[in-house]
Design a protein around this motif. Sequence first.
Motif, PDB file in Angstrom:
ATOM      1  N   ASP A 171      -5.763  -4.232  -0.897  1.00  0.00           N
ATOM      2  CA  ASP A 171      -6.462  -3.583  -2.004  1.00  0.00           C
ATOM      3  C   ASP A 171      -7.951  -3.900  -2.026  1.00  0.00           C
ATOM      4  N   VAL A 172      -8.633  -3.170  -2.891  1.00  0.00           N
ATOM      5  CA  VAL A 172     -10.094  -3.185  -2.888  1.00  0.00           C
ATOM      6  C   VAL A 172     -10.631  -4.590  -3.099  1.00  0.00           C
ATOM      7  N   MET A 173      -9.982  -5.327  -4.027  1.00  0.00           N
ATOM      8  CA  MET A 173     -10.409  -6.692  -4.299  1.00  0.00           C
ATOM      9  C   MET A 173     -10.446  -7.541  -3.052  1.00  0.00           C
ATOM     10  N   GLN A 174      -9.343  -7.473  -2.298  1.00  0.00           N
ATOM     11  CA  GLN A 174      -9.251  -8.294  -1.103  1.00  0.00           C
ATOM     12  C   GLN A 174     -10.318  -7.907  -0.101  1.00  0.00           C
ATOM     13  N   ARG A 175     -10.538  -6.596   0.037  1.00  0.00           N
ATOM     14  CA  ARG A 175     -11.558  -6.158   0.994  1.00  0.00           C
ATOM     15  C   ARG A 175     -12.948  -6.596   0.536  1.00  0.00           C
ATOM     16  N   ASP A 176     -13.168  -6.529  -0.785  1.00  0.00           N
ATOM     17  CA  ASP A 176     -14.453  -6.983  -1.317  1.00  0.00           C
ATOM     18  C   ASP A 176     -14.671  -8.455  -1.030  1.00  0.00           C
ATOM     19  N   LEU A 177     -13.596  -9.218  -1.179  1.00  0.00           N
ATOM     20  CA  LEU A 177     -13.703 -10.651  -0.921  1.00  0.00           C
ATOM     21  C   LEU A 177     -14.121 -10.885   0.534  1.00  0.00           C
ATOM     22  N   MET A 178     -13.489 -10.145   1.451  1.00  0.00           N
ATOM     23  CA  MET A 178     -13.843 -10.286   2.859  1.00  0.00           C
ATOM     24  C   MET A 178     -15.324  -9.977   3.056  1.00  0.00           C
ATOM     25  N   GLN A 179     -15.812  -8.970   2.286  1.00  0.00           N
ATOM     26  CA  GLN A 179     -17.201  -8.588   2.433  1.00  0.00           C
ATOM     27  C   GLN A 179     -18.134  -9.694   1.931  1.00  0.00           C
ATOM     28  N   TYR A 185     -16.250  -6.097  10.762  1.00  0.00           N
ATOM     29  CA  TYR A 185     -15.117  -5.165  10.732  1.00  0.00           C
ATOM     30  C   TYR A 185     -13.918  -5.761  11.457  1.00  0.00           C
ATOM     31  N   GLY A 186     -14.201  -6.346  12.650  1.00  0.00           N
ATOM     32  CA  GLY A 186     -13.123  -6.919  13.453  1.00  0.00           C
ATOM     33  C   GLY A 186     -12.433  -8.063  12.741  1.00  0.00           C
ATOM     34  N   GLN A 187     -13.224  -8.898  12.098  1.00  0.00           N
ATOM     35  CA  GLN A 187     -12.623 -10.036  11.408  1.00  0.00           C
ATOM     36  C   GLN A 187     -11.743  -9.588  10.256  1.00  0.00           C
ATOM     37  N   SER A 188     -12.258  -8.650   9.451  1.00  0.00           N
ATOM     38  CA  SER A 188     -11.464  -8.234   8.298  1.00  0.00           C
ATOM     39  C   SER A 188     -10.222  -7.489   8.771  1.00  0.00           C
ATOM     40  N   LEU A 189     -10.331  -6.805   9.924  1.00  0.00           N
ATOM     41  CA  LEU A 189      -9.146  -6.127  10.456  1.00  0.00           C
ATOM     42  C   LEU A 189      -8.103  -7.159  10.876  1.00  0.00           C
ATOM     43  N   ARG A 190      -8.560  -8.182  11.617  1.00  0.00           N
ATOM     44  CA  ARG A 190      -7.630  -9.164  12.168  1.00  0.00           C
ATOM     45  C   ARG A 190      -7.044 -10.067  11.096  1.00  0.00           C
ATOM     46  N   LYS A 191      -7.901 -10.479  10.154  1.00  0.00           N
ATOM     47  CA  LYS A 191      -7.452 -11.522   9.233  1.00  0.00           C
ATOM     48  C   LYS A 191      -6.884 -10.976   7.935  1.00  0.00           C
ATOM     49  N   LEU A 192      -7.263  -9.760   7.565  1.00  0.00           N
ATOM     50  CA  LEU A 192      -6.731  -9.243   6.303  1.00  0.00           C
ATOM     51  C   LEU A 192      -5.871  -8.001   6.520  1.00  0.00           C
ATOM     52  N   ARG A 193      -6.451  -6.964   7.161  1.00  0.00           N
ATOM     53  CA  ARG A 193      -5.791  -5.663   7.077  1.00  0.00           C
ATOM     54  C   ARG A 193      -4.597  -5.563   7.989  1.00  0.00           C
TER      55      ARG A 193
END
Lengths: 280, 295
Positions: A171-179, A185-193
């Motif tokens: 969800d948006v919150m989690q993606r915002d936190l990653m930001q 992009y690669g990190q948020s893909l690997r570690k969150l999404r």
Amino acid sequence: MSWVVGSVAFWLASWWVNTRLSAMKGSRIAGFIVPALFGISLLVLWEGMVKGFNINPVLLPAPTDIAAKFASSLPILWTDFVQTFVKGALSGYVIGCGAAFLTAIVVDRSPFLQKGLLPVGNFVAALPIIGMAPIMVMWFGFDWQSKAAIVVVMVFFPMLVNTVQGLQASDVMQRDLMQTYAATYGQSLRKLRLPAAMPFVFNGLKICTTLALIGAIVAEFFGSPIKGMGFRISTEVGRLALDMVWAEIAVAAIAGSAFYGIVAMIEKIVTFWHPSQRRG
Amino acid sequence: MNWFRDKVLPVLTVVLAIIVMWYAGAIALNAPWAYDKATRTGEKLTITTLIVDTWTQDKPKLPTPDQVLREIWKTTGAMVLKGRGWSKRSLIYHAWVTLSATVLGFALGGVFGILLAVGIVHNRAMDMSVMPWVIASQTIPILAIAPMVIVVLNAIGISGLLPKAIISMYLSFFPVVVGMVKGLRSPDRMQIDQMRTWFASRWQMFWKLRLPASMPYLFTSLKVAMAASLVGTIVGELPTGAVAGLGARLLAGSYYGQTIQIWSALIMAAVLAAILVGLIGVLQRVTLKRMGMLR
């Protein structure tokens, strides 16, 4: 006649036991015994009906006959299993699901393509793709390559749709936190999404296990070398040797359930954090 | 306009890309045969003649979309215009054979699935003993027994529509059972307690709470069931010796290497699936709207 009465009595008795068992709340063992007993009672009922009414084995062989045939033709069943399941279904499954997964990750960067692919993928997933089997046989020959090809086509779209949906699951919150962590992009893909997508990915993988086996078997109806589960089923049906057909179906059932079970087990290990896997 | 940009344009792009890939694939797959022909007649192939040849072969490895569409028109519209819409060579006849078995099997499977789900929800013993088997049976490639069902039923004198419908029924009742059980259990504790405070009987609870609450689940699983039912019918038509139906067309086409015929039967099946699933979608919209459940 005693066969009929006996088997019906057994079935009723086991049903009564099941009613009793299921009334006991909270026992773990009942959850295993009740379905097992129900399955056994159905087999006994089947055996009793076939024996009692003298049903022609050409129409419906008794479970014991099937078991005997199964035990006596293990080598044939094994070669068929290897031909259809290991060579056809499994390789197609790995290629198809892998390709769909990679495609989903590639498309992930373009919301435009996702919006286009999701409806089209959903539509294609509802089509009778199995009908492409004769075309694949024509393109790739009679051997297992054509079976793997039809399996690839069959599993591709369900897997693609599930993975694309899964990649949108965080969800948006989690993606915002990653930001805020300044994740690339690669990190948020690997570690969150990707981890967040796993329940969806495994849902797709589980659906595809059944599709893969069906695809490989039905493709053999259109042409195959002289081995394989689909080939054996269609020729033995022609010879009215139904006990062999049932033995082959038993192999398919065992292979299908085991395949599904293994994927479900891997899912349990990978997505241990998901609510549906936690023990209440 | 937003609707166009967000929904229609992406889909159109993807569809266009598929069509372009299709034509390109036709060139690649049909080129060997074109070269073969050219060397035999001693012709020299330029790029244009090669492309024209690959797109107009009689028995191509991959026919182009326009060839397939022309074949479909030849076997449907053109035959209707000549007043032979119901002849055995027309695709409408074969589609009708498949359609009737599909719908019959779907109806049987739907009714059976709903009844089983009602039993499972109301009887604990049935829930515990039947439900695991229903789920396990989904992991089993049921289609494998299709030829056997056809032959056995034929042997005891049942042939024609019913055997195919039975296979369709077998395939389509699983999604309905699973969806309906989920749906009938979807009312939460609060709603059930509310019904209890009104002293509702089991019967009233079923008709006034559980059944209405299950409708969204029912329609979703009916769509899956319809698609499964069509697959079941097509596979059921394979072992009958290619008499009638889209599955028979596929088999006959593969025997005689008539790729265009195979593809036209495939497209016809796809259209059939789209229409049937779309119809349920419309039904879903109308029903849920009247029940006030559409968000």
